[in-house]
Design an enzyme around this catalytic site. Structure first.
Site, PDB file in Angstrom:
ATOM      1  N   ASP A 182      35.976  46.501  41.682  1.00  0.00           N
ATOM      2  CA  ASP A 182      36.929  46.043  40.669  1.00  0.00           C
ATOM      3  C   ASP A 182      36.826  46.885  39.394  1.00  0.00           C
ATOM      4  O   ASP A 182      35.756  47.387  39.054  1.00  0.00           O
ATOM      5  CB  ASP A 182      36.639  44.566  40.361  1.00  0.00           C
ATOM      6  CG  ASP A 182      37.807  43.894  39.664  1.00  0.00           C
ATOM      7  OD1 ASP A 182      38.896  44.490  39.598  1.00  0.00           O
ATOM      8  OD2 ASP A 182      37.616  42.760  39.181  1.00  0.00           O
ATOM      9  N   SER A 184      36.919  36.273  45.270  1.00  0.00           N
ATOM     10  CA  SER A 184      38.285  36.717  45.583  1.00  0.00           C
ATOM     11  C   SER A 184      38.585  36.812  47.072  1.00  0.00           C
ATOM     12  O   SER A 184      39.167  37.796  47.536  1.00  0.00           O
ATOM     13  CB  SER A 184      38.569  38.063  44.909  1.00  0.00           C
ATOM     14  OG  SER A 184      38.497  37.921  43.511  1.00  0.00           O
ATOM     15  N   GLU A 235      46.233  39.571  48.747  1.00  0.00           N
ATOM     16  CA  GLU A 235      46.905  39.182  47.486  1.00  0.00           C
ATOM     17  C   GLU A 235      47.410  40.410  46.710  1.00  0.00           C
ATOM     18  O   GLU A 235      48.257  40.279  45.817  1.00  0.00           O
ATOM     19  CB  GLU A 235      45.951  38.390  46.578  1.00  0.00           C
ATOM     20  CG  GLU A 235      45.629  36.978  47.077  1.00  0.00           C
ATOM     21  CD  GLU A 235      44.685  36.964  48.274  1.00  0.00           C
ATOM     22  OE1 GLU A 235      43.782  37.828  48.348  1.00  0.00           O
ATOM     23  OE2 GLU A 235      44.859  36.095  49.154  1.00  0.00           O
ATOM     24  N   ASN A 236      46.894  41.589  47.022  1.00  0.00           N
ATOM     25  CA  ASN A 236      47.256  42.790  46.247  1.00  0.00           C
ATOM     26  C   ASN A 236      48.724  43.220  46.413  1.00  0.00           C
ATOM     27  O   ASN A 236      49.223  44.030  45.628  1.00  0.00           O
ATOM     28  CB  ASN A 236      46.336  43.966  46.571  1.00  0.00           C
ATOM     29  CG  ASN A 236      44.948  43.852  45.962  1.00  0.00           C
ATOM     30  OD1 ASN A 236      43.973  44.389  46.466  1.00  0.00           O
ATOM     31  ND2 ASN A 236      44.843  43.133  44.844  1.00  0.00           N
ATOM     32  N   TRP A 237      49.429  42.657  47.412  1.00  0.00           N
ATOM     33  CA  TRP A 237      50.860  42.966  47.563  1.00  0.00           C
ATOM     34  C   TRP A 237      51.652  42.483  46.363  1.00  0.00           C
ATOM     35  O   TRP A 237      52.789  42.910  46.147  1.00  0.00           O
ATOM     36  CB  TRP A 237      51.427  42.307  48.835  1.00  0.00           C
ATOM     37  CG  TRP A 237      50.798  42.796  50.098  1.00  0.00           C
ATOM     38  CD1 TRP A 237      49.878  42.134  50.859  1.00  0.00           C
ATOM     39  CD2 TRP A 237      51.031  44.042  50.765  1.00  0.00           C
ATOM     40  NE1 TRP A 237      49.520  42.891  51.950  1.00  0.00           N
ATOM     41  CE2 TRP A 237      50.219  44.055  51.920  1.00  0.00           C
ATOM     42  CE3 TRP A 237      51.851  45.143  50.504  1.00  0.00           C
ATOM     43  CZ2 TRP A 237      50.193  45.129  52.805  1.00  0.00           C
ATOM     44  CZ3 TRP A 237      51.835  46.215  51.383  1.00  0.00           C
ATOM     45  CH2 TRP A 237      51.016  46.209  52.516  1.00  0.00           C
TER      46      TRP A 237
HETATM   47  C1  FPP Z   1      40.525  46.696  41.984  1.00  0.00           C
HETATM   48  O1  FPP Z   1      40.629  47.214  40.670  1.00  0.00           O
HETATM   49  C2  FPP Z   1      40.687  47.757  42.931  1.00  0.00           C
HETATM   50  C3  FPP Z   1      41.606  47.800  43.930  1.00  0.00           C
HETATM   51  C4  FPP Z   1      42.594  46.746  44.208  1.00  0.00           C
HETATM   52  C5  FPP Z   1      41.696  48.955  44.811  1.00  0.00           C
HETATM   53  C6  FPP Z   1      40.392  49.477  45.310  1.00  0.00           C
HETATM   54  C7  FPP Z   1      40.659  50.816  45.761  1.00  0.00           C
HETATM   55  C8  FPP Z   1      39.915  51.882  45.529  1.00  0.00           C
HETATM   56  C9  FPP Z   1      38.580  51.920  44.899  1.00  0.00           C
HETATM   57  C10 FPP Z   1      40.530  53.144  45.904  1.00  0.00           C
HETATM   58  C11 FPP Z   1      39.992  53.871  47.014  1.00  0.00           C
HETATM   59  C12 FPP Z   1      39.524  53.215  48.220  1.00  0.00           C
HETATM   60  C13 FPP Z   1      39.440  53.907  49.357  1.00  0.00           C
HETATM   61  C14 FPP Z   1      38.877  53.307  50.569  1.00  0.00           C
HETATM   62  C15 FPP Z   1      39.938  55.281  49.440  1.00  0.00           C
HETATM   63  P1  FPP Z   1      41.807  46.688  39.759  1.00  0.00           P
HETATM   64  O2  FPP Z   1      42.973  47.556  39.956  1.00  0.00           O
HETATM   65  O3  FPP Z   1      42.034  45.235  40.045  1.00  0.00           O
HETATM   66  O4  FPP Z   1      41.201  46.871  38.337  1.00  0.00           O
HETATM   67  P2  FPP Z   1      41.492  45.970  37.079  1.00  0.00           P
HETATM   68  O5  FPP Z   1      40.882  44.622  37.367  1.00  0.00           O
HETATM   69  O6  FPP Z   1      40.778  46.686  35.988  1.00  0.00           O
HETATM   70  O7  FPP Z   1      42.968  45.916  36.883  1.00  0.00           O
END
Ligand code: FPP
Length: 241
Positions: free
Chosen positions: A19, A195, A66-68
């Site tokens: 995260d 989560s 949920e990320n969609w």
């Molecule tokens: C959460 O951070 C991260 C994600 C939803 C994506 C995780 C993906 C990667 C680390 C990219 C690469 C992975 C691979 C396997 C190549 P966030 O976007 O929710 O951060 P925030 O809470 O600061 O908004």
């Protein structure tokens, strides 16, 4: 990392909730995808650190069910990043002894990505040094729902007796059926939530929540968190003498 970094009593299976990519990018005045790209580079370093730290299984949460709900441009940017990661890293992963698996529901993923995922799983299927599992369109409740549906189907077809439905049987229907349960779940970025990640499998896992944003989570910090785990006393509900 050197071989003597191996941690006494360290975890064999570590799961990471990666995260903080978005905040990392925003702090730098850059778009969120910039943070995801930096996060992907960290994935490579953390995977490389595993053998010397005695971590045999690493499971990472790349995209949740949920990320969609994120903007269309962030979702499509992440999907492109996953495709590029597979295409660019396949050769190194193979050479470094990493066996890659994907968990999650593939039905909603685009056909080209699914083909690349299948090919990478096949390409690395002879490897055994590190088992990297990438959770992509994964949710713990969704996984339990899909597993229960398939189990019910087998009962309906007479292949499985209701008498044999128990926790061992259910675990066989999960996406993770070939993996041991995680010993340690790490979440970066200061949020103390799970989560919907590996709900069933983490029943007895230890948790570490660290403030560092994922793109800053370096192998040295990874080793520090593993050492904290090594100092813990795991009881699995029992009272130890
Ligand atoms: C959460 O951070 C991260 C994600 C939803 C994506 C995780 C993906 C990667 C680390 C990219 C690469 C992975 C691979 C396997 C190549 P966030 O976007 O929710 O951060 P925030 O809470 O600061 O908004």
């Amino acid at each position: 990392m050197a071989a003597d970094d191996r941690i006494e009593g360290g975890p064999r299976h570590v799961a990471c909730i990666m995260d903080g990519n978005g905040r990392w990018a925003t702090k730098r005045g850059r778009p969120r995808l910039f943070g995801h790209h930096a996060g992907a580079r960290r994935v490579k370093e953390i995977v490389r650190a595993c053998p010397d730290l005695g971590v045999r299984y690493l499971t990472i949460f790349a995209f949740s069910t949920e990320n969609w709900k994120r903007t269309q441009s962030e979702v499509s940017g992440l999907m492109k990043l996953f495709r590029r990661y597979i295409q660019r890293e396949a050769r190194d992963l193979l050479a470094e002894g990493v066996r890659v698996r994907f968990i999650g529901d593939r039905v909603r993923l685009d056909a080209k990505l699914v083909r690349l995922m299948d090919e990478l799983e096949l390409l690395t299927s002879g490897n055994d040094r590190v088992h990297l599992t990438i959770a992509l369109n994964y949710g713990g409740r969704d996984e339990l729902g899909r597993a229960t549906k398939r189990m019910a189907q087998e009962v309906a077809e007479g292949k499985l007796s209701p008498r044999d439905v128990d926790e061992t049987t259910l675990a066989r229907f999960l996406d993770t059926h070939v993996l041991p349960d995680p010993d340690l779940v790490i979440r970066t970025s200061g949020e103390a939530r799970i989560s919907n990640f590996l709900l069933w499998q983490s029943a007895y896992a230890e948790y570490e929540f660290v403030d560092t944003l994922w793109p800053d989570f370096c192998p040295e910090e990874f080793a520090r968190v593993l050492r904290l785990y090594g100092a813990r006393d795991r009881r699995f509900g029992a009272v130890l003498a």
